[in-house]
Design a protein around this motif. Sequence first.
Motif, PDB file in Angstrom:
ATOM      1  N   LEU A 172       0.842  -1.200   0.000  1.00 51.44           N
ATOM      2  CA  LEU A 172       0.000   0.000   0.000  1.00 51.44           C
ATOM      3  C   LEU A 172       0.874   1.246   0.000  1.00 51.44           C
ATOM      4  N   SER A 173       1.933   1.265   0.792  1.00 54.69           N
ATOM      5  CA  SER A 173       2.854   2.406   0.823  1.00 54.69           C
ATOM      6  C   SER A 173       3.459   2.668  -0.561  1.00 54.69           C
ATOM      7  N   GLU A 174       3.890   1.597  -1.199  1.00 52.94           N
ATOM      8  CA  GLU A 174       4.483   1.726  -2.535  1.00 52.94           C
ATOM      9  C   GLU A 174       3.466   2.262  -3.538  1.00 52.94           C
ATOM     10  N   ALA A 175       2.226   1.784  -3.419  1.00 56.53           N
ATOM     11  CA  ALA A 175       1.169   2.234  -4.337  1.00 56.53           C
ATOM     12  C   ALA A 175       0.854   3.714  -4.126  1.00 56.53           C
ATOM     13  N   ILE A 176       0.855   4.172  -2.869  1.00 56.38           N
ATOM     14  CA  ILE A 176       0.594   5.584  -2.573  1.00 56.38           C
ATOM     15  C   ILE A 176       1.643   6.477  -3.233  1.00 56.38           C
ATOM     16  N   ILE A 177       2.911   6.098  -3.104  1.00 54.59           N
ATOM     17  CA  ILE A 177       3.982   6.882  -3.717  1.00 54.59           C
ATOM     18  C   ILE A 177       3.850   6.874  -5.242  1.00 54.59           C
ATOM     19  N   GLN A 178       3.545   5.716  -5.784  1.00 51.03           N
ATOM     20  CA  GLN A 178       3.445   5.591  -7.243  1.00 51.03           C
ATOM     21  C   GLN A 178       2.264   6.368  -7.806  1.00 51.03           C
ATOM     22  N   LYS A 179       1.155   6.401  -7.065  1.00 55.38           N
ATOM     23  CA  LYS A 179      -0.084   7.008  -7.563  1.00 55.38           C
ATOM     24  C   LYS A 179      -0.416   8.347  -6.909  1.00 55.38           C
ATOM     25  N   ARG A 180       0.553   8.957  -6.248  1.00 56.77           N
ATOM     26  CA  ARG A 180       0.274  10.172  -5.481  1.00 56.77           C
ATOM     27  C   ARG A 180      -0.273  11.313  -6.334  1.00 56.77           C
ATOM     28  N   ASP A 181       0.108  11.388  -7.614  1.00 54.61           N
ATOM     29  CA  ASP A 181      -0.356  12.482  -8.465  1.00 54.61           C
ATOM     30  C   ASP A 181      -1.864  12.431  -8.724  1.00 54.61           C
ATOM     31  N   LEU A 182      -2.478  11.291  -8.461  1.00 54.80           N
ATOM     32  CA  LEU A 182      -3.929  11.188  -8.638  1.00 54.80           C
ATOM     33  C   LEU A 182      -4.675  12.148  -7.705  1.00 54.80           C
ATOM     34  N   LEU A 183      -4.026  12.533  -6.608  1.00 54.71           N
ATOM     35  CA  LEU A 183      -4.670  13.449  -5.656  1.00 54.71           C
ATOM     36  C   LEU A 183      -4.936  14.824  -6.262  1.00 54.71           C
ATOM     37  N   LYS A 184      -4.218  15.169  -7.324  1.00 64.50           N
ATOM     38  CA  LYS A 184      -4.409  16.479  -7.950  1.00 64.50           C
ATOM     39  C   LYS A 184      -5.823  16.649  -8.489  1.00 64.50           C
ATOM     40  N   ALA A 185      -6.462  15.535  -8.837  1.00 62.98           N
ATOM     41  CA  ALA A 185      -7.818  15.600  -9.405  1.00 62.98           C
ATOM     42  C   ALA A 185      -8.904  15.632  -8.332  1.00 62.98           C
ATOM     43  N   ILE A 186      -8.527  15.391  -7.078  1.00 60.65           N
ATOM     44  CA  ILE A 186      -9.498  15.379  -5.986  1.00 60.65           C
ATOM     45  C   ILE A 186      -9.777  16.811  -5.534  1.00 60.65           C
ATOM     46  N   SER A 187     -11.009  17.110  -5.200  1.00 56.76           N
ATOM     47  CA  SER A 187     -11.369  18.469  -4.797  1.00 56.76           C
ATOM     48  C   SER A 187     -10.607  18.892  -3.548  1.00 56.76           C
ATOM     49  N   TYR A 188     -10.304  20.182  -3.464  1.00 53.81           N
ATOM     50  CA  TYR A 188      -9.603  20.701  -2.297  1.00 53.81           C
ATOM     51  C   TYR A 188     -10.452  20.553  -1.038  1.00 53.81           C
ATOM     52  N   GLN A 189     -11.767  20.591  -1.203  1.00 57.11           N
ATOM     53  CA  GLN A 189     -12.647  20.421  -0.047  1.00 57.11           C
ATOM     54  C   GLN A 189     -12.458  19.046   0.585  1.00 57.11           C
ATOM     55  N   ARG A 190     -12.442  17.984  -0.259  1.00 52.59           N
ATOM     56  CA  ARG A 190     -12.277  16.630   0.267  1.00 52.59           C
ATOM     57  C   ARG A 190     -10.883  16.432   0.848  1.00 52.59           C
ATOM     58  N   LYS A 191      -9.880  17.004   0.198  1.00 56.42           N
ATOM     59  CA  LYS A 191      -8.520  16.896   0.729  1.00 56.42           C
ATOM     60  C   LYS A 191      -8.411  17.617   2.073  1.00 56.42           C
ATOM     61  N   LYS A 192      -9.050  18.770   2.167  1.00 60.39           N
ATOM     62  CA  LYS A 192      -9.016  19.533   3.418  1.00 60.39           C
ATOM     63  C   LYS A 192      -9.687  18.760   4.547  1.00 60.39           C
ATOM     64  N   GLU A 193     -10.792  18.083   4.245  1.00 60.25           N
ATOM     65  CA  GLU A 193     -11.492  17.305   5.271  1.00 60.25           C
ATOM     66  C   GLU A 193     -10.589  16.219   5.842  1.00 60.25           C
ATOM     67  N   GLU A 194      -9.883  15.514   4.970  1.00 59.51           N
ATOM     68  CA  GLU A 194      -8.981  14.456   5.437  1.00 59.51           C
ATOM     69  C   GLU A 194      -7.792  15.041   6.198  1.00 59.51           C
ATOM     70  N   LEU A 195      -7.227  16.131   5.688  1.00 56.93           N
ATOM     71  CA  LEU A 195      -6.093  16.753   6.371  1.00 56.93           C
ATOM     72  C   LEU A 195      -6.513  17.311   7.730  1.00 56.93           C
ATOM     73  N   ASN A 196      -7.733  17.834   7.832  1.00 58.39           N
ATOM     74  CA  ASN A 196      -8.229  18.314   9.127  1.00 58.39           C
ATOM     75  C   ASN A 196      -8.260  17.198  10.157  1.00 58.39           C
ATOM     76  N   ARG A 197      -8.668  16.004   9.716  1.00 63.82           N
ATOM     77  CA  ARG A 197      -8.710  14.867  10.635  1.00 63.82           C
ATOM     78  C   ARG A 197      -7.298  14.479  11.082  1.00 63.82           C
ATOM     79  N   ILE A 198      -6.351  14.585  10.163  1.00 61.67           N
ATOM     80  CA  ILE A 198      -4.954  14.300  10.513  1.00 61.67           C
ATOM     81  C   ILE A 198      -4.432  15.362  11.474  1.00 61.67           C
ATOM     82  N   PHE A 199      -4.671  16.646  11.150  1.00 62.39           N
ATOM     83  CA  PHE A 199      -4.184  17.746  11.980  1.00 62.39           C
ATOM     84  C   PHE A 199      -4.830  17.758  13.369  1.00 62.39           C
ATOM     85  N   SER A 200      -6.051  17.243  13.470  1.00 57.84           N
ATOM     86  CA  SER A 200      -6.779  17.241  14.748  1.00 57.84           C
ATOM     87  C   SER A 200      -6.380  16.071  15.637  1.00 57.84           C
ATOM     88  N   SER A 201      -5.675  15.117  15.084  1.00 56.77           N
ATOM     89  CA  SER A 201      -5.309  13.913  15.825  1.00 56.77           C
ATOM     90  C   SER A 201      -4.233  14.204  16.870  1.00 56.77           C
TER      91      SER A 201
END
Length: 357
Positions: A172-201
Amino acid sequence: MTQLQKAILLLKEIKQHNHQAYIVGGFVRDYLRGIQNPDIDICTSMDPDLLKQYFKVKEEHYGSTILMFHGSYFEVTTFRREIGSKQNRYPEKIIYTDNLEEDLKRRDFRMNAICMNEKREIIDPLGGKDDVKRKQIVCIGDPIKRLEEDALRILRAIRFATTLNFSLDSSLSEAIIQKRDLLKAISYQRKKEELNRIFSSSRAIQGRTLLIEHQLLDVLEIPNLKNAVFYSHPLLIWMQLGVDEIYPFTKEEKKQMKYFRKCMGEPWNLYRIYESDLQTAILIGMMKGKGKEEIKILKNNLPIQNRQDIKITSDELQQFIPVEKISYNYKKIEQAILTGKLKNKKTDIIEWLKKQK
């Protein structure tokens, strides 16, 4: 009646209509860890049209139905196969099925594909229970394919590893690094929601390490995270990243972040506590190493709470101060009273102002 008791009754009622139903996902994962999770999701062989016939449905979206049962809302998802992927986020086509295992195989991680039946028995055809014991996040099937189907799973994996204190399977780690550019197509709102959960931890620094190790900072446009100071409120982290115009923030959040940046670069200042509402004051206190209760006590015991508390009016000040300088002098008076240099008495204030000339 607890949320779990209501969910069990819902499973039984669906079964009475000759359909399968199970609790699935995060609740069951956390149940196995001995942790209470109030969010209960249900999967069933009953399709949305039938659910509408038998239950009070609030909304339906992509085969997921939000319904009310005994005063609580539950998300109920119909067993399905998903075909294709649109924008690396949504399936092109959904086909309902009556096969539980087929439904579970379309999900992201094995730990999120564990089920519980109406007898509270664990149903685990994909081996997620062992992953929970090992505290490891493993994709269902080929991780490359799973991430291509839904690129947000990249951040979900990092978020789960952070909040659960789990490790990521090497593939899974290897796949994340290989496919990381796919995140560019994800909305900033959804990315922010996930990052907020990380930052709040409580393990947010561990989350940053995972984001760095998987080469995600540049893709997410948050390179400054590498050197950010971590506080226990996500806005205090966001304000250091310089992404106010990239990620979606409200006008009030942008205003607060600008203010926090100003406070961050100055020494501890009681005036900031005075001029801020309680929540903002608490966040300023966090930046200066002050506890929440300490700030509450400080704010409640200030000698003045607002300008109206000052024992001299603007009309009285105008007798010996030009009108255009009233506001400036009020601020000086506030600061002097707050720092204990001046007593909040009219005679003292007048004498103090005369000495300032």
